[in-house]
Motif scaffolding. Sequence first.
Motif, mmCIF file in Angstrom:
data_model
loop_
_atom_site.group_PDB
_atom_site.id
_atom_site.type_symbol
_atom_site.label_atom_id
_atom_site.label_comp_id
_atom_site.label_asym_id
_atom_site.label_seq_id
_atom_site.Cartn_x
_atom_site.Cartn_y
_atom_site.Cartn_z
ATOM 1 N N GLY A 70 0.813 -1.209 0.000
ATOM 2 C CA GLY A 70 0.000 0.000 0.000
ATOM 3 C C GLY A 70 0.844 1.255 0.000
ATOM 4 N N GLU A 71 0.465 2.233 -0.823
ATOM 5 C CA GLU A 71 1.206 3.491 -0.881
ATOM 6 C C GLU A 71 0.883 4.411 0.287
ATOM 7 O OE1 GLU A 71 1.156 2.044 -5.172
ATOM 8 O OE2 GLU A 71 -0.152 1.952 -3.432
ATOM 9 N N GLY A 72 0.016 3.957 1.204
ATOM 10 C CA GLY A 72 -0.313 4.751 2.377
ATOM 11 C C GLY A 72 0.285 4.199 3.655
ATOM 12 N N GLY A 73 1.267 3.292 3.534
ATOM 13 C CA GLY A 73 1.897 2.724 4.716
ATOM 14 C C GLY A 73 1.539 1.264 4.914
ATOM 15 N N PHE A 74 2.116 0.660 5.942
ATOM 16 C CA PHE A 74 1.964 -0.786 6.157
ATOM 17 C C PHE A 74 0.512 -1.216 6.340
ATOM 18 C CE2 PHE A 74 6.391 -0.088 7.616
ATOM 19 C CZ PHE A 74 7.032 -0.941 6.727
ATOM 20 N N ALA A 75 -0.293 -0.368 6.949
ATOM 21 C CA ALA A 75 -1.694 -0.730 7.190
ATOM 22 C C ALA A 75 -2.511 -0.773 5.912
ATOM 23 C CB ALA A 75 -2.324 0.241 8.180
ATOM 24 N N THR A 76 -1.955 -0.251 4.807
ATOM 25 C CA THR A 76 -2.704 -0.240 3.546
ATOM 26 C C THR A 76 -2.215 -1.313 2.571
ATOM 27 O OG1 THR A 76 -1.232 1.430 2.535
ATOM 28 C CG2 THR A 76 -3.143 2.226 3.773
ATOM 29 N N ARG A 77 -1.415 -2.259 3.055
ATOM 30 C CA ARG A 77 -1.055 -3.388 2.184
ATOM 31 C C ARG A 77 -2.320 -4.167 1.842
ATOM 32 N NH1 ARG A 77 3.545 -7.190 3.681
ATOM 33 N NH2 ARG A 77 2.234 -7.624 5.481
ATOM 34 N N THR A 78 -2.518 -4.441 0.570
ATOM 35 C CA THR A 78 -3.773 -5.061 0.138
ATOM 36 C C THR A 78 -3.752 -6.571 0.389
ATOM 37 O OG1 THR A 78 -2.965 -5.342 -2.127
ATOM 38 C CG2 THR A 78 -4.122 -3.296 -1.615
ATOM 39 N N PRO A 79 -4.923 -7.189 0.562
ATOM 40 C CA PRO A 79 -4.980 -8.621 0.890
ATOM 41 C C PRO A 79 -4.704 -9.510 -0.315
ATOM 42 C CG PRO A 79 -7.186 -7.739 0.661
ATOM 43 C CD PRO A 79 -6.256 -6.558 0.575
ATOM 44 N N GLU A 80 -4.273 -10.735 -0.058
ATOM 45 C CA GLU A 80 -4.021 -11.688 -1.130
ATOM 46 C C GLU A 80 -5.323 -12.160 -1.759
ATOM 47 O OE1 GLU A 80 -3.800 -16.115 0.840
ATOM 48 O OE2 GLU A 80 -1.946 -14.956 0.735
ATOM 49 N N MET A 81 -5.200 -12.706 -2.956
ATOM 50 C CA MET A 81 -6.339 -13.256 -3.672
ATOM 51 C C MET A 81 -6.637 -14.669 -3.192
ATOM 52 S SD MET A 81 -6.710 -14.282 -7.666
ATOM 53 C CE MET A 81 -6.415 -16.009 -7.287
ATOM 54 N N HIS A 82 -7.910 -14.994 -3.065
ATOM 55 C CA HIS A 82 -8.329 -16.358 -2.774
ATOM 56 C C HIS A 82 -8.943 -16.977 -4.027
ATOM 57 C CE1 HIS A 82 -7.430 -15.956 1.441
ATOM 58 N NE2 HIS A 82 -8.201 -14.882 1.537
#
Length: 391
Positions: A70-82
């Motif tokens: 995420g470009e907004g910091g660690f909390a904005t890392r996007t989830p993996e695909m299922h």
Amino acid sequence: MTMRLLRNAQVFAPQSLGIQDILISGSQIVAIAEHIRLDTNIELEEINCEQRIVCPGLVDTLTHITGGGGEGGFATRTPEMHLSDAISGGVTTVTGALGTDAVCRTHQDLIAKVKGLKEEGLSAYFYTGNYHYPVKTITGSVQQDIMLLEECLGIGEIAIADHRGSQLSWQELAKVAAEARVGGMCSGKAGVVSVHVGSGEDKLSTLFNVAEHTNIPLSQFYPTHINRSPKLLADGIRFAKQGGTIDFTASSTPEIIAGGEVKCATALRIALAEGVDPSQLTFSTDGHASLPHFNAQGELESLKVGSMQSMLHELRDAVLVEQIALETALKAVTENPARVLRLSGKGKLRPGADADLLLLDPEQLTLHSVMAGGAWFMRNQSIIRKGTFEA
């Protein structure tokens, strides 16, 4: 081995074949013909498609299967695909990639995810590298990754015209492309160079410079996000008319559209109207990528997540809103991307092809059923086969 016979199907292969029966044995299509007749004591499942559209499963050439940084910091890392994310979007083939972040998102994790999806029944591949240069690889070189790692089809998505990229020169990109080209030639793979194109004013100039000053053709590159703006779309149309294939991103947000992005289905209509060969146009989901919206100062204003359902939605809009012929629109999400990735068993319904297919409502093109590798994953709009740890 179970055999399946789909009767009374309105087949788009992706070209229209009319009402046909489709015989499937194991993971492959055996025959497509009118009124297939069998006299067998082998277990046979017969399905009346009731004249629903049957088309190839969607081939997605850019999916962030392990999530994006995420470009907004660690909390904005996007989830993996299922697995069910792909199935609900009609996607039966995915190509995983890293993006902005290759520090906390690694190739080892990417490859493990690819292999896990394959075990769950999806067709899955990946690109080595990410936005940045020098290129991060597994084996130490792009060429070796492509040649020695089974699921590696090329490099990507390496970034140009973007403030998040490495600002690489055309000479540096030419060296990367040469490695990918040779790796592909020596292994019988695509060796494709998937190129993330940002909103910079230089647009596709880096690619044109490589083609002008070296022996590497434009067809070696596969630029994506070409619908990012009208100006980039115009440059992409020029690129396609000179022999390249361009990719439109289906995932978007209202904020990004308001900022000037051309809707994916609309971009297809515009490119066709400008005389681009339909075979040189594709869609991808950019699924599970971060979708950031930056202001004029390059500051992040909002961030959402790419959707695996977006490609099917844009296919529907291309036909129902933009009035593009179904078989033309279907090529952009089946036959064309399979050709770019050199996946001979994908993207078409024909004897000998993989039994990856969708059943669609003929009026609204809504998804009814999904088959991947000859097995049902969705029936009657209900997902019946999910990933290992999905509820």
